[in-house]
Structure formats: structure tokens, C-alpha cells
Design a protein around this motif. Structure first.
Motif, short mmCIF file in Angstrom:
data_model
loop_
_atom_site.label_atom_id
_atom_site.label_comp_id
_atom_site.label_asym_id
_atom_site.label_seq_id
_atom_site.Cartn_x
_atom_site.Cartn_y
_atom_site.Cartn_z
N ILE A 192 0.87 -1.19 0.00
CA ILE A 192 0.00 0.00 0.00
C ILE A 192 0.91 1.24 0.00
O ILE A 192 1.60 1.50 0.99
CB ILE A 192 -0.94 0.02 1.22
CG1 ILE A 192 -1.81 -1.24 1.24
CG2 ILE A 192 -1.80 1.27 1.19
CD1 ILE A 192 -2.64 -1.38 2.51
N LYS A 193 0.89 1.96 -1.10
CA LYS A 193 1.79 3.11 -1.26
C LYS A 193 1.11 4.45 -1.07
O LYS A 193 1.77 5.44 -0.76
CB LYS A 193 2.45 3.08 -2.65
CG LYS A 193 3.14 1.79 -3.00
CD LYS A 193 4.29 1.47 -2.09
CE LYS A 193 5.01 0.21 -2.55
NZ LYS A 193 5.90 -0.34 -1.57
N LEU A 210 0.29 2.50 5.39
CA LEU A 210 1.08 2.78 4.18
C LEU A 210 2.52 2.33 4.33
O LEU A 210 3.08 2.33 5.43
CB LEU A 210 1.08 4.29 3.90
CG LEU A 210 -0.24 5.00 3.70
CD1 LEU A 210 0.00 6.48 3.42
CD2 LEU A 210 -1.04 4.36 2.58
N ASP A 211 3.13 2.01 3.21
CA ASP A 211 4.56 1.73 3.15
C ASP A 211 5.32 2.91 3.75
O ASP A 211 5.05 4.07 3.41
CB ASP A 211 4.97 1.50 1.70
CG ASP A 211 6.40 1.05 1.57
OD1 ASP A 211 6.73 -0.01 2.13
OD2 ASP A 211 7.18 1.76 0.92
N GLY A 212 6.25 2.64 4.65
CA GLY A 212 7.04 3.69 5.26
C GLY A 212 6.46 4.26 6.55
O GLY A 212 7.09 5.11 7.19
N THR A 213 5.29 3.79 6.96
CA THR A 213 4.67 4.29 8.20
C THR A 213 5.55 3.93 9.40
O THR A 213 5.91 2.76 9.57
CB THR A 213 3.26 3.69 8.38
OG1 THR A 213 2.43 4.11 7.31
CG2 THR A 213 2.64 4.11 9.70
N PRO A 214 5.87 4.91 10.25
CA PRO A 214 6.62 4.60 11.46
C PRO A 214 5.78 3.80 12.46
O PRO A 214 4.60 4.09 12.66
CB PRO A 214 6.95 5.98 12.04
CG PRO A 214 6.76 6.94 10.91
CD PRO A 214 5.70 6.35 10.04
N VAL A 215 6.39 2.80 13.06
CA VAL A 215 5.77 2.03 14.14
C VAL A 215 6.34 2.58 15.44
O VAL A 215 7.56 2.67 15.60
CB VAL A 215 6.07 0.52 14.00
CG1 VAL A 215 5.49 -0.26 15.17
CG2 VAL A 215 5.53 0.00 12.68
#
Length: 129
Positions: A15-16, A117-122
Motif C-alpha cells: 500500500i503506497k 502505508l509503506d514507510g509508516t513509522p511504528v
């Protein structure tokens, strides 16, 4: 007072864009991988595939100025305060995701389903109760 959140890892997903993301994980979200930063390796001790987890994420692409939104983005529904919705656009865009841990490989966790989304901080992981 100032508060600081420090990412413990990042989402890697197909998911981008926000348009590609389902509203909830149970609405067709794919599996995704969480890459944990090396300094948090010891925090993974005790995690096992099959576990239900709560991921807390930071919706880094959200608009923090919204106080009222149309629920689920549907303009036919009257606007409500964001605290009565699950909108990603909110003053502190913290995401809450219940997922199943399907695989652990070194510092990578495979989870399903995840609508982030791709790149989302956890920012944290907790066991689901």
C-alpha cells in the motif's frame, strides 16, 4: 511541555498511497512486514508467530489540522468530531492496528492484515488482550 515519539521500526507494504488503503484492516488489507530497528532487538523476546498484536503507528501523511470529518470520508454523512471517528486525520495521528504475527525473521515481523502505508513509522507493539 514537549513530548517525543521515537519509531521502533517501519512498515513495508504494497500500500503506497492513502487511496489504496482500506479503511480498516478487516476490509481487505494485505499482509505487511515490520522492520524493527536493531537497538530494539531485545524487545522482541517472547514474541511468537500466531500471536495477536496491537501495533501503534504514526500516520506520517495525515493532516493534523482536522477537528471534524465526514466519517469514512463519505460526504453524505454529516461531519463529526475526529475523536468520535477512526479518521487518520487528527491532532495526533496515532494508528491502532490489531494484527496477527505470522512470521519472525531476525528483525522483521510479518503481520496480517495491515492497512498502514509503506514507510509508516511504528511507535509501539503490544500483545492484544
Amino acid at each position: 511541555m514537549e513530548y517525543t515519539l521515537t519509531p521502533i521500526g517501519y512498515v513495508h507494504s504494497m500500500i503506497k498511497t492513502r487511496d489504496q488503503a482500506p479503511k480498516q484492516g478487516t476490509e481487505g488489507a494485505p499482509s505487511a512486514e515490520i522492520s524493527i530497528l536493531p537497538e530494539y532487538r531485545d524487545a522482541l523476546d517472547g514474541m511468537e508467530p500466531g500471536s495477536r498484536l496491537i501495533l501503534l503507528t504514526w500516520f506520517h501523511k495525515s493532516d493534523r489540522t482536522y477537528l471534524r470529518v465526514h466519517p469514512r470520508g463519505n460526504v453524505n454523512i454529516p461531519k463529526r468530531g475526529v475523536f468520535s471517528t477512526r479518521s487518520p486525520d487528527r491532532p495526533n495521528p496515532i494508528g491502532l492496528h490489531e494484527v496477527t504475527l505470522t512470521k519472525i525473521s531476525n528483525l522483521n515481523l510479518e503481520v496480517t492484515p495491515l492497512e498502514a502505508l509503506d514507510g509508516t513509522p511504528v511507535v509501539d507493539i503490544k500483545p492484544a488482550i
